[in-house]
Design a protein around this motif. Structure first.
Motif, PDB file in Angstrom:
ATOM      1  N   HIS A 383     121.900 -57.033  43.059  1.00  0.00           N
ATOM      2  CA  HIS A 383     121.009 -57.905  43.294  1.00  0.00           C
ATOM      3  C   HIS A 383     119.770 -57.449  43.903  1.00  0.00           C
ATOM      4  CE1 HIS A 383     120.248 -62.483  41.964  1.00  0.00           C
ATOM      5  NE2 HIS A 383     119.454 -61.737  41.298  1.00  0.00           N
ATOM      6  N   TYR A 384     118.290 -57.206  43.246  1.00  0.00           N
ATOM      7  CA  TYR A 384     116.903 -57.280  44.429  1.00  0.00           C
ATOM      8  C   TYR A 384     116.089 -57.950  44.194  1.00  0.00           C
ATOM      9  CZ  TYR A 384     119.624 -52.303  45.376  1.00  0.00           C
ATOM     10  OH  TYR A 384     119.709 -51.473  45.815  1.00  0.00           O
ATOM     11  N   ARG A 385     114.743 -58.515  45.129  1.00  0.00           N
ATOM     12  CA  ARG A 385     114.142 -59.100  44.777  1.00  0.00           C
ATOM     13  C   ARG A 385     113.120 -57.684  45.160  1.00  0.00           C
ATOM     14  NH1 ARG A 385     114.382 -62.666  49.091  1.00  0.00           N
ATOM     15  NH2 ARG A 385     115.233 -64.621  47.669  1.00  0.00           N
ATOM     16  N   TYR A 386     112.057 -58.091  43.976  1.00  0.00           N
ATOM     17  CA  TYR A 386     111.173 -57.419  43.569  1.00  0.00           C
ATOM     18  C   TYR A 386     109.869 -57.671  44.123  1.00  0.00           C
ATOM     19  CZ  TYR A 386     113.662 -53.653  41.447  1.00  0.00           C
ATOM     20  OH  TYR A 386     114.299 -52.255  41.627  1.00  0.00           O
ATOM     21  N   LYS A 387     108.794 -57.564  44.420  1.00  0.00           N
ATOM     22  CA  LYS A 387     107.207 -57.554  44.845  1.00  0.00           C
ATOM     23  C   LYS A 387     106.466 -56.859  44.241  1.00  0.00           C
ATOM     24  CE  LYS A 387     105.959 -60.239  48.253  1.00  0.00           C
ATOM     25  NZ  LYS A 387     106.442 -61.845  47.956  1.00  0.00           N
ATOM     26  N   PHE A 388     105.651 -57.108  44.159  1.00  0.00           N
ATOM     27  CA  PHE A 388     104.099 -55.950  43.688  1.00  0.00           C
ATOM     28  C   PHE A 388     104.132 -55.551  44.875  1.00  0.00           C
ATOM     29  CE2 PHE A 388     102.909 -58.187  39.666  1.00  0.00           C
ATOM     30  CZ  PHE A 388     103.070 -56.417  38.821  1.00  0.00           C
ATOM     31  N   SER A 389     103.486 -53.347  45.233  1.00  0.00           N
ATOM     32  CA  SER A 389     103.091 -53.424  46.210  1.00  0.00           C
ATOM     33  C   SER A 389     101.787 -53.934  46.080  1.00  0.00           C
ATOM     34  CB  SER A 389     103.236 -51.942  46.554  1.00  0.00           C
ATOM     35  OG  SER A 389     102.539 -51.571  45.628  1.00  0.00           O
ATOM     36  N   GLN A 390     101.220 -53.141  47.703  1.00  0.00           N
ATOM     37  CA  GLN A 390     100.099 -53.808  48.119  1.00  0.00           C
ATOM     38  C   GLN A 390      99.106 -52.842  47.668  1.00  0.00           C
ATOM     39  OE1 GLN A 390      98.547 -56.382  49.151  1.00  0.00           O
ATOM     40  NE2 GLN A 390      96.813 -56.238  48.579  1.00  0.00           N
ATOM     41  N   PRO A 391      97.824 -53.046  46.348  1.00  0.00           N
ATOM     42  CA  PRO A 391      97.028 -52.156  46.317  1.00  0.00           C
ATOM     43  C   PRO A 391      95.738 -50.688  47.104  1.00  0.00           C
ATOM     44  CG  PRO A 391      96.967 -53.684  44.562  1.00  0.00           C
ATOM     45  CD  PRO A 391      97.769 -54.370  45.953  1.00  0.00           C
ATOM     46  N   GLY A 392      96.095 -50.347  47.847  1.00  0.00           N
ATOM     47  CA  GLY A 392      95.768 -49.425  48.886  1.00  0.00           C
ATOM     48  C   GLY A 392      96.507 -49.135  49.868  1.00  0.00           C
ATOM     49  N   GLY A 393      97.341 -50.360  49.543  1.00  0.00           N
ATOM     50  CA  GLY A 393      98.325 -50.345  51.100  1.00  0.00           C
ATOM     51  C   GLY A 393      99.145 -48.910  51.337  1.00  0.00           C
ATOM     52  N   GLY A 394     100.353 -49.163  52.114  1.00  0.00           N
ATOM     53  CA  GLY A 394     101.098 -47.652  52.606  1.00  0.00           C
ATOM     54  C   GLY A 394     102.440 -47.496  50.662  1.00  0.00           C
ATOM     55  N   HIS A 395     103.047 -48.410  51.107  1.00  0.00           N
ATOM     56  CA  HIS A 395     103.600 -48.480  49.857  1.00  0.00           C
ATOM     57  C   HIS A 395     102.942 -47.726  48.390  1.00  0.00           C
ATOM     58  CE1 HIS A 395     106.197 -51.210  52.114  1.00  0.00           C
ATOM     59  NE2 HIS A 395     106.924 -50.389  51.506  1.00  0.00           N
ATOM     60  N   ALA A 396     101.196 -48.326  47.823  1.00  0.00           N
ATOM     61  CA  ALA A 396     101.314 -47.764  46.676  1.00  0.00           C
ATOM     62  C   ALA A 396     100.477 -46.391  46.893  1.00  0.00           C
ATOM     63  CB  ALA A 396      99.728 -48.249  46.714  1.00  0.00           C
TER      64      ALA A 396
END
Length: 434
Positions: A383-396
């Motif tokens: 079971h995981y909680r998912y969130k959109f990454s930040q456009p232009g951020g490090g994860h993106a």
């Protein structure tokens, strides 16, 4: 209806305890399937009205003496009125965030199957989300009444509703729902509004219509035919039936205990509708994993993820664009993620299918980590909680559309032997490995 192809949606009639492994209780499928069933009821009702739209005994584009019945046209208008008003009322009554205008802060990220556009819309400024919510209320609570306010307002209603559905198609993967909702909206347009779509030269369709109207203005009426009178009688009977079946639907719309996506008659040809009466504020996902290790609890056990065709899983996989197609199993996984496996025991049936590399079940997935080799010895749900990454951020920048955090186990590691008695108690097909 993908989940039915592999028999995953089988609902038990009794409680069963499996010592040391799992406990499963009986639950109804209604809460899980109500939204999708609402769409299917809408498809049924739309198709029912379509039966009466054109005369049965001619293929002419302009059948003389048998114009489209106004009863049928108003049947479609009544349908779109109920669809939109029902959706608006269930929102106002169902979730505080619709009343304080914050629902769109969460919708794009937590909707069943987000698409790439939703990724960027989610990061819109807060005031944009407030305007979106107000616009939704206007289109669902005010605009439906335009149908009854004369020709021009009815045409405006059709334009606004079709544009609204197009926006929804662009911003999410709501299957065939929005495409289907466009159909009754077309009934808001009359011949004068749609005339530009047809040729206007001599002998053309518009020219033929003008000649027919001229004759009617001169008092020249075609001789009534038996078939036309039968059709008129059938349309009248259909109108009376729809009016009669609409009584409980109207009472439901007026009730503070309104239900959505339901029917009050076995025919299911006049139904009550609604969508997103409540909005989930966080997105959780069930990630199914398998391992070939003989010991599921061993520190060196390598767990490999199964990937579904559309639902979020791999953080670097771009959200899919699938509308108007419907990956029903992906939707069921969305429902399962904010409930428990005890409310969705079909997911354990799915686990059993994965433990034998069942080809029919695996055809519903995008990636099987055990393709071309022996099936896993164990399958588990995380079971995981998912969130959109930040456009232009490090994860993106790292290619990630999503970021996630583990919440815990959804169901424990299960082997084929663990599920043997469970399958047989429910009379589900059980496959022994060779």
């Amino acid at each position: 209806m993908e989940c039915l192809w592999c028999g995953l949606c089988i609902w038990p009639l009794s409680e069963l305890r499996l010592p040391g492994v799992i406990r499963v209780v009986r639950v109804g499928a209604h809460s899980v399937h109500s939204s999708v069933r609402g769409w299917e009821s809408q498809l049924l009702e739309t198709g029912f009205l379509g039966i009466f739209l054109c005369p049965l005994w001619t293929l002419s584009r302009l059948p003389r003496g048998t114009p489209t019945s106004q009863i049928v046209v108003w049947g479609f208008r009544w349908l779109i009125f109920r669809i939109m008003l029902g959706a608006g009322l269930i929102k106002i009554r169902g979730d505080q965030c619709w009343r304080d205008l914050t629902c769109m802060d969460f919708h794009y990220e937590t909707q069943p199957v987000p698409n790439p556009v939703a990724y960027f819309l989610h990061r819109s400024p807060w005031w944009v989300h407030r305007i979106e919510t107000l616009g939704n209320h206007f289109l669902e609570l005010v605009v439906p009444f335009f149908v009854f306010l004369g020709r021009r307002m009815c045409v405006l209603h059709g334009v606004l509703q079709i544009l609204f559905q197009v926006v929804l198609i662009i911003s999410g993967n709501l299957s065939f729902l929005n495409w289907l909702t466009i159909v009754p909206s077309i009934a808001c347009f009359d011949d004068a509004t749609l005339g530009f779509l047809f040729p206007s030269g001599p002998g053309g369709l518009k020219d033929q219509v003008l000649k027919m109207q001229k004759k009617e203005g001169q008092g020249v009426q075609p001789m009534p035919r038996y078939g036309c009178m039968v059709r008129q009688a059938v349309n009248l009977a259909m109108g009376v039936l729809v009016a009669w079946l609409s009584i409980p639907v109207v009472l439901n719309l007026l009730s503070p205990k309104q239900v959505m996506n339901s029917s009050f008659n076995p025919l299911r040809i006049v139904n009550t509708y609604g969508a997103f009466g409540s909005i989930t504020k966080e997105r959780t996902e069930v990630i199914l994993q398998g391992t070939a290790s003989p010991n599921a609890s061993a520190p060196d056990a390598v767990w490999e993820d199964y990937e579904f065709k559309c639902k979020p899983g791999n953080l670097r996989r771009r959200p899919c664009l699938i509308s108007p197609y419907h990956h029903r199993l992906d939707w069921l996984m969305w429902f399962a993620a904010f409930q428990t496996y005890e409310h969705n025991e079909w997911i354990l049936h799915l686990a059993g299918k994965l433990l034998v590399n069942d080809a029919q079940t695996l055809s519903l997935l995008a990636f099987n980590p055990f393709a071309g080799r022996a099936p896993p010895r164990w399958v588990r749900g995380e079971h995981y909680r998912y969130k959109f990454s930040q456009p232009g951020g490090g994860h993106a920048a790292d290619g990630k559309w999503w970021i996630r955090r583990r919440l815990g186990a959804y169901f424990p590691p299960l082997s084929l032997q663990d599920l043997k008695g469970y399958f047989k108690a429910r009379e589900w097909p059980y496959t022994e490995l060779e």
